[in-house]
Design a protein around this motif. Structure first.
Motif, PDB file in Angstrom:
ATOM      1  N   ILE B  22      -0.659  15.656  -3.939  1.00  0.00           N
ATOM      2  CA  ILE B  22       0.541  15.661  -3.102  1.00  0.00           C
ATOM      3  C   ILE B  22       1.650  14.791  -3.703  1.00  0.00           C
ATOM      4  CG2 ILE B  22       1.489  14.928  -0.866  1.00  0.00           C
ATOM      5  CD1 ILE B  22      -1.171  15.559   0.406  1.00  0.00           C
ATOM      6  N   GLU B  23       1.284  13.545  -4.079  1.00  0.00           N
ATOM      7  CA  GLU B  23       2.324  12.604  -4.513  1.00  0.00           C
ATOM      8  C   GLU B  23       2.956  13.025  -5.844  1.00  0.00           C
ATOM      9  OE1 GLU B  23      -0.871  12.025  -4.073  1.00  0.00           O
ATOM     10  OE2 GLU B  23      -1.735  10.690  -5.574  1.00  0.00           O
ATOM     11  N   ASP B  24       2.172  13.644  -6.714  1.00  0.00           N
ATOM     12  CA  ASP B  24       2.733  14.078  -8.002  1.00  0.00           C
ATOM     13  C   ASP B  24       3.683  15.244  -7.796  1.00  0.00           C
ATOM     14  OD1 ASP B  24       1.129  12.285  -9.598  1.00  0.00           O
ATOM     15  OD2 ASP B  24      -0.574  13.556  -9.082  1.00  0.00           O
ATOM     16  N   VAL B  25       3.258  16.187  -6.986  1.00  0.00           N
ATOM     17  CA  VAL B  25       4.078  17.373  -6.732  1.00  0.00           C
ATOM     18  C   VAL B  25       5.368  16.989  -6.008  1.00  0.00           C
ATOM     19  CG1 VAL B  25       4.181  19.502  -5.374  1.00  0.00           C
ATOM     20  CG2 VAL B  25       2.156  19.001  -6.779  1.00  0.00           C
ATOM     21  N   TYR B  26       5.227  16.139  -4.988  1.00  0.00           N
ATOM     22  CA  TYR B  26       6.426  15.768  -4.235  1.00  0.00           C
ATOM     23  C   TYR B  26       7.400  14.933  -5.057  1.00  0.00           C
ATOM     24  CZ  TYR B  26       5.563  18.027   0.170  1.00  0.00           C
ATOM     25  OH  TYR B  26       5.423  18.986   1.135  1.00  0.00           O
ATOM     26  N   ALA B  27       6.859  14.106  -5.951  1.00  0.00           N
ATOM     27  CA  ALA B  27       7.772  13.348  -6.820  1.00  0.00           C
ATOM     28  C   ALA B  27       8.646  14.328  -7.594  1.00  0.00           C
ATOM     29  CB  ALA B  27       6.973  12.459  -7.772  1.00  0.00           C
ATOM     30  N   SER B  28       8.029  15.372  -8.127  1.00  0.00           N
ATOM     31  CA  SER B  28       8.788  16.370  -8.889  1.00  0.00           C
ATOM     32  C   SER B  28       9.780  17.105  -8.003  1.00  0.00           C
ATOM     33  CB  SER B  28       7.833  17.394  -9.514  1.00  0.00           C
ATOM     34  OG  SER B  28       6.940  16.764 -10.395  1.00  0.00           O
ATOM     35  N   LEU B  29       9.321  17.499  -6.813  1.00  0.00           N
ATOM     36  CA  LEU B  29      10.191  18.275  -5.919  1.00  0.00           C
ATOM     37  C   LEU B  29      11.383  17.450  -5.433  1.00  0.00           C
ATOM     38  CD1 LEU B  29       7.436  20.091  -3.790  1.00  0.00           C
ATOM     39  CD2 LEU B  29       8.889  21.127  -5.540  1.00  0.00           C
ATOM     40  N   VAL B  30      11.122  16.190  -5.110  1.00  0.00           N
ATOM     41  CA  VAL B  30      12.214  15.332  -4.627  1.00  0.00           C
ATOM     42  C   VAL B  30      13.246  15.128  -5.737  1.00  0.00           C
ATOM     43  CG1 VAL B  30      12.807  12.985  -3.870  1.00  0.00           C
ATOM     44  CG2 VAL B  30      10.871  14.166  -2.835  1.00  0.00           C
ATOM     45  N   MET B  31      12.753  14.938  -6.968  1.00  0.00           N
ATOM     46  CA  MET B  31      13.696  14.732  -8.080  1.00  0.00           C
ATOM     47  C   MET B  31      14.528  15.987  -8.337  1.00  0.00           C
ATOM     48  SD  MET B  31      11.876  12.323 -10.900  1.00  0.00           S
ATOM     49  CE  MET B  31      10.228  13.013 -10.885  1.00  0.00           C
ATOM     50  N   LYS B  58      -2.321  28.048  -2.522  1.00  0.00           N
ATOM     51  CA  LYS B  58      -2.624  26.609  -2.561  1.00  0.00           C
ATOM     52  C   LYS B  58      -1.453  25.702  -2.219  1.00  0.00           C
ATOM     53  CE  LYS B  58      -6.371  26.729  -5.875  1.00  0.00           C
ATOM     54  NZ  LYS B  58      -6.795  26.410  -7.252  1.00  0.00           N
ATOM     55  N   MET B  59      -0.235  26.215  -2.352  1.00  0.00           N
ATOM     56  CA  MET B  59       0.945  25.343  -2.312  1.00  0.00           C
ATOM     57  C   MET B  59       1.069  24.491  -1.056  1.00  0.00           C
ATOM     58  SD  MET B  59       3.585  28.526  -2.196  1.00  0.00           S
ATOM     59  CE  MET B  59       4.997  27.569  -2.549  1.00  0.00           C
ATOM     60  N   ASN B  60       0.645  25.012   0.087  1.00  0.00           N
ATOM     61  CA  ASN B  60       0.760  24.206   1.308  1.00  0.00           C
ATOM     62  C   ASN B  60      -0.547  23.514   1.672  1.00  0.00           C
ATOM     63  OD1 ASN B  60       3.503  24.587   1.686  1.00  0.00           O
ATOM     64  ND2 ASN B  60       3.194  26.507   2.787  1.00  0.00           N
ATOM     65  N   ARG B  61      -1.490  23.528   0.725  1.00  0.00           N
ATOM     66  CA  ARG B  61      -2.788  22.887   1.002  1.00  0.00           C
ATOM     67  C   ARG B  61      -3.111  21.828  -0.038  1.00  0.00           C
ATOM     68  NH1 ARG B  61      -5.554  28.624   2.080  1.00  0.00           N
ATOM     69  NH2 ARG B  61      -4.433  29.049   4.004  1.00  0.00           N
ATOM     70  N   LEU B  62      -2.112  21.148  -0.521  1.00  0.00           N
ATOM     71  CA  LEU B  62      -2.349  20.130  -1.542  1.00  0.00           C
ATOM     72  C   LEU B  62      -3.015  18.909  -0.912  1.00  0.00           C
ATOM     73  CD1 LEU B  62       1.063  20.245  -3.431  1.00  0.00           C
ATOM     74  CD2 LEU B  62      -1.007  21.540  -3.926  1.00  0.00           C
ATOM     75  N   PRO B 108      10.113  18.597   3.761  1.00  0.00           N
ATOM     76  CA  PRO B 108       9.497  19.865   4.155  1.00  0.00           C
ATOM     77  C   PRO B 108       8.173  20.146   3.442  1.00  0.00           C
ATOM     78  CG  PRO B 108      11.239  20.248   2.574  1.00  0.00           C
ATOM     79  CD  PRO B 108      11.235  18.772   2.836  1.00  0.00           C
ATOM     80  N   PRO B 109       7.414  21.135   3.946  1.00  0.00           N
ATOM     81  CA  PRO B 109       6.240  21.613   3.207  1.00  0.00           C
ATOM     82  C   PRO B 109       6.681  22.196   1.853  1.00  0.00           C
ATOM     83  CG  PRO B 109       6.369  22.643   5.386  1.00  0.00           C
ATOM     84  CD  PRO B 109       7.629  21.872   5.198  1.00  0.00           C
ATOM     85  N   VAL B 110       5.719  22.332   0.937  1.00  0.00           N
ATOM     86  CA  VAL B 110       6.072  22.724  -0.437  1.00  0.00           C
ATOM     87  C   VAL B 110       6.860  24.031  -0.489  1.00  0.00           C
ATOM     88  CG1 VAL B 110       5.124  23.401  -2.679  1.00  0.00           C
ATOM     89  CG2 VAL B 110       4.140  21.468  -1.451  1.00  0.00           C
ATOM     90  N   ASP B 111       6.424  25.062   0.259  1.00  0.00           N
ATOM     91  CA  ASP B 111       7.124  26.354   0.145  1.00  0.00           C
ATOM     92  C   ASP B 111       8.589  26.231   0.578  1.00  0.00           C
ATOM     93  OD1 ASP B 111       6.383  25.960   2.793  1.00  0.00           O
ATOM     94  OD2 ASP B 111       5.837  28.052   3.160  1.00  0.00           O
ATOM     95  N   GLU B 112       8.800  25.462   1.645  1.00  0.00           N
ATOM     96  CA  GLU B 112      10.180  25.301   2.116  1.00  0.00           C
ATOM     97  C   GLU B 112      11.002  24.440   1.152  1.00  0.00           C
ATOM     98  OE1 GLU B 112      10.484  23.777   6.166  1.00  0.00           O
ATOM     99  OE2 GLU B 112      12.638  23.541   5.850  1.00  0.00           O
ATOM    100  N   PHE B 113      10.337  23.485   0.516  1.00  0.00           N
ATOM    101  CA  PHE B 113      11.024  22.640  -0.458  1.00  0.00           C
ATOM    102  C   PHE B 113      11.518  23.504  -1.625  1.00  0.00           C
ATOM    103  CE2 PHE B 113      10.519  17.777  -1.213  1.00  0.00           C
ATOM    104  CZ  PHE B 113      11.892  17.667  -1.383  1.00  0.00           C
ATOM    105  N   LEU B 114      10.668  24.462  -2.039  1.00  0.00           N
ATOM    106  CA  LEU B 114      11.084  25.368  -3.122  1.00  0.00           C
ATOM    107  C   LEU B 114      12.267  26.231  -2.665  1.00  0.00           C
ATOM    108  CD1 LEU B 114       7.579  26.469  -4.489  1.00  0.00           C
ATOM    109  CD2 LEU B 114       9.200  24.927  -5.601  1.00  0.00           C
TER     110      LEU B 114
END
Lengths: 103, 168
Positions: B22-31, B58-62, B108-114
């Protein structure tokens, strides 16, 4: 803290040009501030600005996600209205402080 | 905070996300989202376990790792014993809690962040090598994925003055 003459009114601004006293805001000021950002202010812009002002008054931490869910405009539309700064530019034009959120 | 006027501002960020916690993916998404919100071009390249973030199933089940994570504490700041992290359900519980805390901050959840990143003009790519390795096809991936490309192709997108590559 500085004051700046915008649309014939003396308003308080910070060194980045954000208004520090939202109550001094008028639509004429919004139009001038928009011009500084190369934006021609329309009713669509004003609707967003008024929404931001209302939320800011309530103490809401604003995000583009929240604006996207306001029913006024979706996120894509928000980027179209305020190119290159959907939340910063809209906040500036709305006469509220610079947003502090990362989303 | 007062923003200093940079005379030669950043124009583009190319973000490589290679991990699936979660934290690795969100760091990328936030940036990436933070970049497009500032008018900075953003291109994302998901590789290895980072591919989970753009894989539909898998995207919303990290999850976040509860074992071997020295920064992890329990509510109140007490260290989180690694042994506890091994128990069934603990990782799921901690992951759910992290997601709740982020949701409270309007993240937001990953899909919405994308959705948000691409609405701002951000571009999403998947790594060909990793997709081949995990036997993933374009239809397994988010509709926001422009293409499955090689790292060479991604570098070709990373040109231009004032461009930075960020690896998470």
């Amino acid at each position: 803290m500085a004051t700046k003459n915008i649309a014939g009114i003396s308003v308080d601004v910070n060194d980045e040009g954000y208004m520090t006293n939202p109550s001094q805001w008028t639509e004429a000021i919004a139009k001038e501030l928009a011009k500084e950002e190369d934006i021609e202010l329309t009713d669509e812009h004003l609707k967003v600005a008024k929404y931001l002002r209302e939320e800011h008054e309530k103490g809401t931490v604003l995000t583009i996600r929240k604006v996207g869910k306001s029913g006024l405009v979706d996120i894509k539309g928000l980027y179209k209205l305020f190119p290159g700064g959907p939340l910063k530019k809209s906040s500036k034009i709305a006469g509220i402080p610079k947003p502090t959120s990362c989303v | 905070m007062t923003e200093k006027k940079e005379e030669n501002p950043l124009k583009k960020v190319c973000i490589i996300c290679a991990k699936g916690a979660i934290e690795d993916v969100y760091a990328s998404l936030v940036m990436a989202n933070g970049a497009v919100m500032e008018g900075i071009e953003a291109k994302m390249f998901f590789t290895f376990f980072g591919l989970d973030a753009i894989t539909k199933k898998k995207m919303n089940r990290l999850h976040t790792g509860t074992v071997g994570n020295p920064a992890m504490t329990m509510p109140g700041g007490i260290p989180f014993p690694t042994l506890l992290g091994m128990l069934p359900g603990v990782e799921a519980g901690v992951s759910a809690m992290m997601k709740k805390q982020m949701a409270d901050l309007d993240i937001p959840p990953v899909d919405e962040f994308l959705d948000m990143i691409t609405a701002g003009g951000g571009e999403i790519y998947a790594c060909k090598l990793a997709a081949d390795m995990f036997k993933l096809k374009k239809e397994d991936l988010s509709e926001h994925v422009i293409d499955i490309i090689t790292i060479g192709d991604f570098y070709a997108l990373a040109g231009g003055d004032n461009t930075q590559i960020i690896f998470t």
